[in-house]
Design an enzyme around this catalytic site. Sequence first.
Site, PDB file in Angstrom:
ATOM      1  N   LYS A  79       0.863  -1.178   0.000  1.00  0.00           N
ATOM      2  CA  LYS A  79       0.000   0.000   0.000  1.00  0.00           C
ATOM      3  C   LYS A  79       0.898   1.224   0.000  1.00  0.00           C
ATOM      4  CE  LYS A  79      -2.218   1.678   3.670  1.00  0.00           C
ATOM      5  NZ  LYS A  79      -3.268   1.931   4.698  1.00  0.00           N
ATOM      6  N   ARG A 122     -10.631  -1.598   7.276  1.00  0.00           N
ATOM      7  CA  ARG A 122      -9.724  -2.623   7.813  1.00  0.00           C
ATOM      8  C   ARG A 122      -9.211  -2.217   9.190  1.00  0.00           C
ATOM      9  NH1 ARG A 122      -4.641  -0.297   9.181  1.00  0.00           N
ATOM     10  NH2 ARG A 122      -3.217  -0.169   7.412  1.00  0.00           N
ATOM     11  N   GLN A 150     -12.386   8.381  11.226  1.00  0.00           N
ATOM     12  CA  GLN A 150     -12.286   6.942  11.480  1.00  0.00           C
ATOM     13  C   GLN A 150     -13.232   6.464  12.579  1.00  0.00           C
ATOM     14  OE1 GLN A 150     -10.282   4.473   9.958  1.00  0.00           O
ATOM     15  NE2 GLN A 150     -11.388   3.073  11.294  1.00  0.00           N
ATOM     16  N   ASN A 171     -13.708  13.850  22.947  1.00  0.00           N
ATOM     17  CA  ASN A 171     -12.863  14.272  21.827  1.00  0.00           C
ATOM     18  C   ASN A 171     -12.216  15.603  22.181  1.00  0.00           C
ATOM     19  OD1 ASN A 171     -12.092  13.713  18.939  1.00  0.00           O
ATOM     20  ND2 ASN A 171     -12.944  15.768  18.673  1.00  0.00           N
TER      21      ASN A 171
END
Length: 334
Positions: A79, A122, A150, A171
Site C-alpha cells: 500500500k 480494515r 475513522q 474528543n
Amino acid sequence: MMNTQQQVAADGFVIVGEEICQKIISRADAFGAVEAVFAAMASGDAYNFPVVREAIGHADALYGFKGGFDRSGLSLGLKAGGYWPGNMDKGLTNHQSTVFLFDPDTGRLSALVGGNYLTAIRTAASSSVSIAHLARKDSKVLGMVGAGHQSTFQLRAAVEQRAFEKVVAWNPHPDMLPRLGAVAKELGLEFEAVTQEELGAQADVIITITSAFEPLMMADWIKPGTHIACMGTDTKGKQEVDPALFTRATVFADEIAQSITIGEAQHAVAKGLIAEGDITPIGAVINGTHGGRASEAEITLFDGTGVGLQDLAVASVAAKLAREQGLVTPITLG
C-alpha cells in the site's frame, strides 16, 4: 478450470476504484480477511515487509509504503500513501492511499485498488477482531476516545461484536461529537459526551482513535475488566494512553515489531515498563495457542498499529469480488 491467479495472468490486471470498494466490501468481509491474516502472521505463514514512512517536506505530508506476503492467502503487494493535512479544505480525505497487488507466482500486477475506504474499514475490523477475542462477553458500555473520520467506522464495527447498550465519548474538539452521537442513535444506542476520567469509569470497552502525541487516558482511570484497543498510534512519537497502563494490562498487538517501535507500546518499552516478550500477537489468540482473557477482572490492551498485510488481505477480497461481479475490465500493460 483456472484459479484466480491463473486468470490474472491470462487477462491482465484490474482497477478497483473507491466507489466499487464501498459497494462490495462489507464489515463482515473486512473482519474475516483481517482475522485470517492475523492468524497467518502468528503461525508464520505471513509476514510484513519493513515500513517506509517519511515526511516529504511538501504540503506537510507524510508518505510511505507498507507491504507483505501471505503464503496462505497468496496476497503479495504493498500500500502506497500517507497523510495530507490540508486535503479536507480541498474536499478530499486527509488519508490517501492505493493498494498494489501482484501475482505471487509470476510477479505480474494483478490489481490496483483504492485504499482510502479499505484503510478505514480494515482499521475498524482490527479493533473489532480484538473485541471479539478479548473483551468480556457481558460488555455493555463502549467508550470512544476520538471523533474524527475513522471513529464512525470503529463504532459501527465494534457494536457488532458485543451487545452494547451505551456509548460514552470524548474528543479534544467537542464540536465533533454530535456526528458520532448521530451514528450511535442510528444504531439504537444511548450516547453521552463525558470527561476522559468518566469515560474510563463507565466503559467496558474503550477504543482510542486519535492523532495525539500525549496520553489522553491515564492508567488509574481504567477499571478492572476493561478491554482497550489503541488504534491511533502508528508513528514514532504518537501516544494515546499512559505508559503505566501497560503494567496493569495483558498486552496484545497486531505485530509486535511495529508495536514496540511505532505503536502505543513504544513508550512503555522506552521507559522499561515492559519488554518485547510481554506482548502477544492477537493471532495467537485467534489460533488458540494463547488463551486470551484469563479473568473477568483482567485488563486487556490491543495495540493496533496497522500492518500492510491487513490492506493486502482486504484489497484481495475487493479485487476478487469485483472480478466475479463483472464490475471491472482487465487491462494489460503489454
